[in-house]
Motif scaffolding. Sequence first.
Motif, PDB file in Angstrom:
ATOM      1  N   LEU A 106     -37.165 -28.675  44.820  1.00 44.18           N
ATOM      2  CA  LEU A 106     -37.845 -27.428  44.477  1.00 44.18           C
ATOM      3  C   LEU A 106     -39.282 -27.512  44.974  1.00 44.18           C
ATOM      4  O   LEU A 106     -40.000 -28.467  44.656  1.00 44.18           O
ATOM      5  CB  LEU A 106     -37.821 -27.189  42.973  1.00 44.18           C
ATOM      6  CG  LEU A 106     -38.556 -25.944  42.463  1.00 44.18           C
ATOM      7  CD1 LEU A 106     -37.906 -24.673  42.996  1.00 44.18           C
ATOM      8  CD2 LEU A 106     -38.604 -25.933  40.938  1.00 44.18           C
ATOM      9  N   ARG A 107     -39.698 -26.517  45.765  1.00 38.85           N
ATOM     10  CA  ARG A 107     -41.051 -26.495  46.337  1.00 38.85           C
ATOM     11  C   ARG A 107     -41.756 -25.207  45.931  1.00 38.85           C
ATOM     12  O   ARG A 107     -41.132 -24.168  45.730  1.00 38.85           O
ATOM     13  CB  ARG A 107     -41.005 -26.601  47.861  1.00 38.85           C
ATOM     14  CG  ARG A 107     -40.542 -27.947  48.372  1.00 38.85           C
ATOM     15  CD  ARG A 107     -40.635 -28.010  49.899  1.00 38.85           C
ATOM     16  NE  ARG A 107     -40.299 -29.328  50.400  1.00 38.85           N
ATOM     17  CZ  ARG A 107     -39.064 -29.723  50.702  1.00 38.85           C
ATOM     18  NH1 ARG A 107     -38.044 -28.888  50.540  1.00 38.85           N
ATOM     19  NH2 ARG A 107     -38.851 -30.946  51.161  1.00 38.85           N
ATOM     20  N   LEU A 108     -43.097 -25.330  45.882  1.00 40.61           N
ATOM     21  CA  LEU A 108     -43.931 -24.168  45.556  1.00 40.61           C
ATOM     22  C   LEU A 108     -45.206 -24.233  46.379  1.00 40.61           C
ATOM     23  O   LEU A 108     -45.902 -25.248  46.398  1.00 40.61           O
ATOM     24  CB  LEU A 108     -44.292 -24.148  44.071  1.00 40.61           C
ATOM     25  CG  LEU A 108     -45.274 -23.047  43.634  1.00 40.61           C
ATOM     26  CD1 LEU A 108     -44.653 -21.672  43.840  1.00 40.61           C
ATOM     27  CD2 LEU A 108     -45.713 -23.243  42.195  1.00 40.61           C
ATOM     28  N   ASN A 109     -45.473 -23.135  47.068  1.00 38.80           N
ATOM     29  CA  ASN A 109     -46.724 -22.977  47.811  1.00 38.80           C
ATOM     30  C   ASN A 109     -47.488 -21.795  47.227  1.00 38.80           C
ATOM     31  O   ASN A 109     -46.924 -20.717  47.018  1.00 38.80           O
ATOM     32  CB  ASN A 109     -46.461 -22.743  49.300  1.00 38.80           C
ATOM     33  CG  ASN A 109     -47.715 -22.399  50.068  1.00 38.80           C
ATOM     34  OD1 ASN A 109     -47.998 -21.228  50.304  1.00 38.80           O
ATOM     35  ND2 ASN A 109     -48.473 -23.403  50.455  1.00 38.80           N
ATOM     36  N   ASP A 116     -49.791 -26.977  46.925  1.00 41.77           N
ATOM     37  CA  ASP A 116     -48.460 -27.344  47.405  1.00 41.77           C
ATOM     38  C   ASP A 116     -47.862 -28.339  46.425  1.00 41.77           C
ATOM     39  O   ASP A 116     -48.464 -29.388  46.157  1.00 41.77           O
ATOM     40  CB  ASP A 116     -48.526 -27.961  48.801  1.00 41.77           C
ATOM     41  CG  ASP A 116     -48.894 -26.946  49.865  1.00 41.77           C
ATOM     42  OD1 ASP A 116     -48.081 -26.033  50.105  1.00 41.77           O
ATOM     43  OD2 ASP A 116     -49.989 -27.063  50.445  1.00 41.77           O
ATOM     44  N   LEU A 173     -47.515 -16.629  45.347  1.00 42.10           N
ATOM     45  CA  LEU A 173     -46.619 -17.764  45.167  1.00 42.10           C
ATOM     46  C   LEU A 173     -45.414 -17.618  46.090  1.00 42.10           C
ATOM     47  O   LEU A 173     -44.834 -16.527  46.208  1.00 42.10           O
ATOM     48  CB  LEU A 173     -46.142 -17.843  43.717  1.00 42.10           C
ATOM     49  CG  LEU A 173     -47.238 -17.847  42.633  1.00 42.10           C
ATOM     50  CD1 LEU A 173     -46.610 -17.944  41.258  1.00 42.10           C
ATOM     51  CD2 LEU A 173     -48.222 -18.988  42.860  1.00 42.10           C
ATOM     52  N   ARG A 174     -45.042 -18.741  46.740  1.00 48.05           N
ATOM     53  CA  ARG A 174     -43.875 -18.758  47.620  1.00 48.05           C
ATOM     54  C   ARG A 174     -42.970 -19.926  47.218  1.00 48.05           C
ATOM     55  O   ARG A 174     -43.082 -21.028  47.759  1.00 48.05           O
ATOM     56  CB  ARG A 174     -44.308 -18.891  49.081  1.00 48.05           C
ATOM     57  CG  ARG A 174     -45.116 -17.700  49.596  1.00 48.05           C
ATOM     58  CD  ARG A 174     -45.549 -17.887  51.037  1.00 48.05           C
ATOM     59  NE  ARG A 174     -46.258 -16.725  51.528  1.00 48.05           N
ATOM     60  CZ  ARG A 174     -47.562 -16.524  51.379  1.00 48.05           C
ATOM     61  NH1 ARG A 174     -48.285 -17.432  50.716  1.00 48.05           N
ATOM     62  NH2 ARG A 174     -48.134 -15.442  51.855  1.00 48.05           N
ATOM     63  N   PRO A 175     -42.078 -19.708  46.290  1.00 49.41           N
ATOM     64  CA  PRO A 175     -41.177 -20.780  45.855  1.00 49.41           C
ATOM     65  C   PRO A 175     -39.953 -20.876  46.765  1.00 49.41           C
ATOM     66  O   PRO A 175     -39.559 -19.903  47.426  1.00 49.41           O
ATOM     67  CB  PRO A 175     -40.791 -20.341  44.443  1.00 49.41           C
ATOM     68  CG  PRO A 175     -40.848 -18.848  44.497  1.00 49.41           C
ATOM     69  CD  PRO A 175     -41.936 -18.489  45.473  1.00 49.41           C
ATOM     70  N   SER A 176     -39.342 -22.057  46.791  1.00 45.64           N
ATOM     71  CA  SER A 176     -38.108 -22.278  47.544  1.00 45.64           C
ATOM     72  C   SER A 176     -37.299 -23.372  46.870  1.00 45.64           C
ATOM     73  O   SER A 176     -37.852 -24.272  46.224  1.00 45.64           O
ATOM     74  CB  SER A 176     -38.393 -22.656  49.000  1.00 45.64           C
ATOM     75  OG  SER A 176     -39.039 -23.911  49.075  1.00 45.64           O
ATOM     76  N   LEU A 177     -35.995 -23.295  47.031  1.00 44.02           N
ATOM     77  CA  LEU A 177     -35.071 -24.280  46.462  1.00 44.02           C
ATOM     78  C   LEU A 177     -34.086 -24.691  47.539  1.00 44.02           C
ATOM     79  O   LEU A 177     -33.471 -23.850  48.195  1.00 44.02           O
ATOM     80  CB  LEU A 177     -34.320 -23.690  45.265  1.00 44.02           C
ATOM     81  CG  LEU A 177     -33.217 -24.572  44.677  1.00 44.02           C
ATOM     82  CD1 LEU A 177     -33.809 -25.853  44.092  1.00 44.02           C
ATOM     83  CD2 LEU A 177     -32.437 -23.805  43.601  1.00 44.02           C
ATOM     84  N   GLN A 234     -35.359 -18.925  49.241  1.00 44.13           N
ATOM     85  CA  GLN A 234     -36.814 -18.779  49.179  1.00 44.13           C
ATOM     86  C   GLN A 234     -37.177 -17.367  48.747  1.00 44.13           C
ATOM     87  O   GLN A 234     -36.399 -16.436  48.849  1.00 44.13           O
ATOM     88  CB  GLN A 234     -37.455 -19.078  50.539  1.00 44.13           C
ATOM     89  CG  GLN A 234     -37.102 -18.077  51.619  1.00 44.13           C
ATOM     90  CD  GLN A 234     -37.754 -18.382  52.947  1.00 44.13           C
ATOM     91  OE1 GLN A 234     -38.351 -19.449  53.138  1.00 44.13           O
ATOM     92  NE2 GLN A 234     -37.665 -17.455  53.895  1.00 44.13           N
TER      93      GLN A 234
END
Length: 598
Positions: A266-269, A282, A236-240, A597
């Motif tokens: 807020l994004r999540l890959n 995604d 998981l690679r989250p980012s804000l 991130q």
Amino acid sequence: MHGTRLAAMFAMAGAGLVAKPLPAAAQTLALRGTVAAPRTDGGLAGGDLFRTDPMQASPGDDAGYKQDDVGSPGGADGIQPTLRTTLGTDNASDTPADDVDRDPFAAANGTNDQPPAQPDDADTATGDQSPDSTSGMAPPRGPATHDTDTDENGPGAGDTAAAPKAKTAPAAGTDAGQDDQTTGTIPARSIDEDDQERNKREERTNQREQAIEGLRKKPDDDPYAPLGIPAGGFTLRPSLETGLTGTTNANSSHGGKGAILSESTLRLNATSDWSDKTATIDAFGTFRKSIAGQDVSEPSAGINASLAVPFGKDYVARGTFGYSLTPESPSSPGFIAGTVGEPLTQSITGSLGVEKQAGRLRLSLTGNVERDTYGDAKLVGGGTVSQRERDSTLVSTTLRAGYEISPALVPFVEGEVGRRYYDQTVDSAGFRRSADRLGLRAGVTLDLGEKLNGEFSAGYLQEKADDPRLPTIAGPSINTALNWSPIRGTTVALNSSTVVEGTTTAGETGDLLYTSELSIERQMRANLTGTASIGGLYRDYFGSNGHDFGWNAELAMTYWLNRYFGITGRLRHEELTSNLPDRDYKAESVFLGIKVQR
């Protein structure tokens, strides 16, 4: 008389030591106890000069003063033959034990009890015994001549032993420092290559390890990329991203006003690490809220997932899922005028297909489902308007056939057959809007790795409504998804699509919307990334002569302070021009915020 004898003794001792110096190598070997020191008669060289009286030789004998072939007085060793006879004669009172070789260093070497070394000579092997062999001395190696000038009537006539043999001069080419009659002057053999290998120091097996602080790490290709969080079979690679946006048109509408908004995304890959299957996810969620100016409150969210599972022989099953929640833009053709805010629209998409590789032939069959729903609109004077008659479901099947010219180039053709179902068979205006869908396209798939990959297709698309009063939506269809990396750190992306948009306006079927975007992303430094993009849209209405043309441009940069924290900013311009009333607008905006991130 005694003084004369003492002087003669020292003179003869000096002559013997000068004529026969003891080599350094022989001294070393003697000290080691491996080879006996050179000697002439059982003792050290020159040692027997003091055992007998040298003055016993006849004064009238001049044989010892003759010069031989090498030019030395007397014999080759510089000693007169008459004196040699006297010195070499054993005393009648000596015992046989006195004639045995004695090693003067035997006490130090601990070899007192060892028998004298036997000479390595052919006479010993044949059993020949000579006076030299019985005394433990090696016989002379060179030829010797008997001394015939001994005075028979002299004082030495009573001796029973014969005079020792005189040595001859060394042969030409022979090292003058070596004595043919000496057994201890053989030079030590040099160490050859094999001995050097055997005598090499063995390397340590327990080598000292280098300190961890001193180890050189392998350079990271992207030192500011997110590391990710392992979770089950996924990474998981989250980012804000959060910040402030200043805009001249808060809702991108005709007559919109400026505002300052708080914007957070807020994004999540997620990427799978399975060995036999591949899955990606995604997702994003954005919320925009006015803190000054025009009142705007817009939530939006979306998710896209894909899965590929190989099975059987040359078969691959693929599935996709997508969901989006967005506010309906006032520029949408189905937007209801005189409403407050923007109604929310939801879209659910899914596909399931199978691919088959038969030699160079590529075959695939895919089923697609798309569901669109629209929320109720709030009126300015109060109350709501239902938009349920706009809800629809599209079901289609796509068959593709391709031929592999090379693994990097696969041209293909495909056909699509489907139907769009409206939830209300007949809308409020009495039109039956359900329609049949037909599409034909040809294109090519490219796969040159990271250098160039994606696909491009062009063809024809139409949707024909069940109600004959409604015109058929038909026109060219263009779809593109290409990624090109001309140099390291630079990515150029081109995306375009063709979409059918429906409407509930009386007498109109909908429109074909063409969108395209070209973006360039450049990693200017390891911690500085810039993105520039330009896009356009064209909307063609069916049932009217309306047309919309729009374009947008954006410049964005992100500066990373470390792997987890960065500063980001964007500048954007968008514009829409239409021949329909109350649809034109312009908007400029700037965003500045931070990005975190993991």
